[in-house]
Design a protein around this motif. Structure first.
Motif, PDB file in Angstrom:
ATOM      1  N   MET A  65    -102.223 -24.361 -13.639  1.00  0.00           N
ATOM      2  CA  MET A  65    -101.242 -23.809 -12.710  1.00  0.00           C
ATOM      3  C   MET A  65    -100.127 -23.138 -13.497  1.00  0.00           C
ATOM      4  O   MET A  65     -99.699 -23.640 -14.529  1.00  0.00           O
ATOM      5  CB  MET A  65    -100.651 -24.902 -11.812  1.00  0.00           C
ATOM      6  N   MET A  66     -99.661 -21.998 -12.984  1.00  0.00           N
ATOM      7  CA  MET A  66     -98.536 -21.309 -13.597  1.00  0.00           C
ATOM      8  C   MET A  66     -97.495 -21.003 -12.530  1.00  0.00           C
ATOM      9  O   MET A  66     -97.820 -20.786 -11.353  1.00  0.00           O
ATOM     10  CB  MET A  66     -98.977 -20.028 -14.302  1.00  0.00           C
ATOM     11  N   ARG A  67     -96.249 -21.000 -12.959  1.00  0.00           N
ATOM     12  CA  ARG A  67     -95.127 -20.721 -12.072  1.00  0.00           C
ATOM     13  C   ARG A  67     -94.611 -19.315 -12.364  1.00  0.00           C
ATOM     14  O   ARG A  67     -94.290 -18.995 -13.513  1.00  0.00           O
ATOM     15  CB  ARG A  67     -94.026 -21.748 -12.289  1.00  0.00           C
ATOM     16  N   VAL A  68     -94.533 -18.485 -11.341  1.00  0.00           N
ATOM     17  CA  VAL A  68     -94.084 -17.103 -11.479  1.00  0.00           C
ATOM     18  C   VAL A  68     -92.662 -17.004 -10.952  1.00  0.00           C
ATOM     19  O   VAL A  68     -92.410 -17.238  -9.767  1.00  0.00           O
ATOM     20  CB  VAL A  68     -95.008 -16.138 -10.713  1.00  0.00           C
ATOM     21  N   MET A  69     -91.718 -16.672 -11.840  1.00  0.00           N
ATOM     22  CA  MET A  69     -90.319 -16.520 -11.469  1.00  0.00           C
ATOM     23  C   MET A  69     -89.993 -15.026 -11.442  1.00  0.00           C
ATOM     24  O   MET A  69     -90.237 -14.312 -12.421  1.00  0.00           O
ATOM     25  CB  MET A  69     -89.417 -17.230 -12.479  1.00  0.00           C
ATOM     26  N   ASP A 109     -87.822  -8.355 -12.957  1.00  0.00           N
ATOM     27  CA  ASP A 109     -88.150  -9.066 -14.189  1.00  0.00           C
ATOM     28  C   ASP A 109     -89.033 -10.256 -13.807  1.00  0.00           C
ATOM     29  O   ASP A 109     -88.772 -10.929 -12.794  1.00  0.00           O
ATOM     30  CB  ASP A 109     -86.889  -9.580 -14.894  1.00  0.00           C
ATOM     31  N   PHE A 110     -90.054 -10.510 -14.634  1.00  0.00           N
ATOM     32  CA  PHE A 110     -90.941 -11.642 -14.396  1.00  0.00           C
ATOM     33  C   PHE A 110     -90.888 -12.586 -15.591  1.00  0.00           C
ATOM     34  O   PHE A 110     -90.936 -12.142 -16.748  1.00  0.00           O
ATOM     35  CB  PHE A 110     -92.390 -11.178 -14.211  1.00  0.00           C
ATOM     36  N   VAL A 111     -90.786 -13.886 -15.323  1.00  0.00           N
ATOM     37  CA  VAL A 111     -90.956 -14.926 -16.334  1.00  0.00           C
ATOM     38  C   VAL A 111     -91.968 -15.918 -15.777  1.00  0.00           C
ATOM     39  O   VAL A 111     -91.752 -16.503 -14.706  1.00  0.00           O
ATOM     40  CB  VAL A 111     -89.627 -15.638 -16.663  1.00  0.00           C
ATOM     41  N   VAL A 172     -95.790 -18.671 -22.163  1.00  0.00           N
ATOM     42  CA  VAL A 172     -94.836 -17.887 -21.370  1.00  0.00           C
ATOM     43  C   VAL A 172     -95.221 -16.413 -21.422  1.00  0.00           C
ATOM     44  O   VAL A 172     -95.557 -15.883 -22.487  1.00  0.00           O
ATOM     45  CB  VAL A 172     -93.400 -18.075 -21.897  1.00  0.00           C
ATOM     46  N   ALA A 173     -95.154 -15.755 -20.267  1.00  0.00           N
ATOM     47  CA  ALA A 173     -95.298 -14.296 -20.171  1.00  0.00           C
ATOM     48  C   ALA A 173     -94.006 -13.728 -19.609  1.00  0.00           C
ATOM     49  O   ALA A 173     -93.384 -14.330 -18.728  1.00  0.00           O
ATOM     50  CB  ALA A 173     -96.476 -13.923 -19.280  1.00  0.00           C
ATOM     51  N   ARG A 174     -93.607 -12.581 -20.122  1.00  0.00           N
ATOM     52  CA  ARG A 174     -92.373 -11.913 -19.664  1.00  0.00           C
ATOM     53  C   ARG A 174     -92.659 -10.434 -19.403  1.00  0.00           C
ATOM     54  O   ARG A 174     -93.350  -9.786 -20.190  1.00  0.00           O
ATOM     55  CB  ARG A 174     -91.269 -12.023 -20.718  1.00  0.00           C
TER      56      ARG A 174
END
Length: 352
Positions: A65-69, A109-111, A172-174
């Motif tokens: 699972m990943m959280r997209v901010m 912006d995505f984190v 982490v992806a940005r």
């Protein structure tokens, strides 16, 4: 006359239908944004490359699972968030997680980070520049057990030092200032996540390894970063921290001579602080078979400057931790030592 009435009636029906209906698509595609995150773990020292000792456990880097901010690029404030958990493996063997985002067109912006780390915790999520990954301090019981007193003046003093548990890997992806145009088809955003955590291998030779109790060894290393503000990817340095982890008994065939016994481990850290040379110590703690604690400390400054440490994250300590033969605890030591005597028969009457 009848035909005229029919025509008027049909015209009224047609006007009513225009007034009552709106032309709408079956789906509002402007809200359909899909995100795909490839997890790249192919070049992590001591896990997927430069493995020194294949006989000890390594950290698990699987995620489900990943959280997209989603942040405002100007204010850095949080706009929305989502969780993605559709998982597949691509042709190169990478984990890929995907899911839908409920956002319209605009600049964002995505984190994005994995949301299944039991030890690594995240706080300050409402601001992109302040979102922080950290690990909690060790328990008071562990601190008192291993670091409560300073037995040797030459050893590092951990009594007032921040000592944390080691972090889990956080991938982490940005994406910054990503523009989503108005669209009538599904927009797919593809990005790649990499870890913000380093994994090191450490070992020291040990003499009399037979005196080591099972699962009775830990180490603590000072002079490390305690956290990471991973929106801008900045490792914190003040105050510096120590990290504690378990050690394993193993052997190293590269050691000359008959005794090839070592204690070793792979451990995770948010990173070594570059100017923390005076604080770079490791202390090995071994509980022997009698329950006594034996320790050995050494400075890691020179070792961290070696090619092995820089290129491969190997901390090979060419010193010997000599375990002393254990002395059993006797009398007044507070230890409970159960003893079973022979059975004795007693006869008598029992009143019921």
């Amino acid at each position: 006359m009848t035909k005229r009435i029919v025509r008027i009636f049909m015209a009224l029906v047609l006007l009513a239908s225009f007034a009552a209906c709106q032309r709408r698509p079956l789906e509002d595609m402007q809200e359909q944004v899909k995100i795909r995150v490839k997890v790249n773990i192919r070049a992590i020292a001591n896990i997927t490359t430069h493995v020194y000792n294949e006989h000890i456990p390594v950290p698990d880097l699987n995620t489900d699972m990943m959280r997209v901010m989603v942040y405002d690029p100007e204010t850095k404030g949080l706009l929305t968030q989502s969780f993605i958990f559709n998982k597949e493996i691509d042709d190169e063997g990478n984990q890929v997680l995907s899911g839908n985002l409920n956002i319209s067109y605009g600049d964002y912006d995505f984190v994005i980070y994995n949301f299944d780390t039991p030890t690594t915790q995240v706080t300050n999520e409402n601001n992109e520049n302040r979102i922080l990954a950290y690990t909690p301090e060790i328990s008071p019981a562990m601190r008192n057990r291993y670091f409560g007193t300073k037995a040797d003046p030459s050893e590092p003093d951990y009594s007032n030092m921040l000592i944390n548990y080691e972090p889990d890997h956080l991938v982490v992806a940005r994406e910054h200032n990503l523009h989503v145009s108005p669209h009538d088809t599904v927009v797919v955003i593809s990005t790649t996540a990499t870890t913000i955590v380093d994994t090191y291998y450490i070992q020291i030779r040990v003499e009399n390894a037979q005196f080591m109790a099972a699962d009775g060894a830990t180490a603590v290393i000072s002079g490390l970063s305690p956290s990471n503000r991973f929106g801008p990817n900045i490792r914190t340095e003040d105050p510096s921290a120590a990290v504690v982890f378990n050690l394993y008994k193993s052997t190293d065939p590269n050691i000359p001579g008959a005794n090839k016994d070592v204690i070793c481990a792979t451990f995770n850290t948010f990173g070594k602080i570059d100017n923390a040379s005076s604080d770079l110590y490791v202390t090995f703690n071994i509980v022997d078979t009698a329950g006594n604690l034996q320790t050995y400390s050494t400075n890691l400054n020179t070792i961290f400057q070696s090619e092995d440490a820089i290129e491969r994250h190997w901390l090979i300590i060419n010193e010997v931790f000599k375990l002393e033969p254990p002395t059993p605890t006797t009398g007044g030591g507070g230890g409970f030592q159960p003893k079973v005597d022979d059975w004795e028969e007693e006869e008598g009457n029992m009143v019921i």
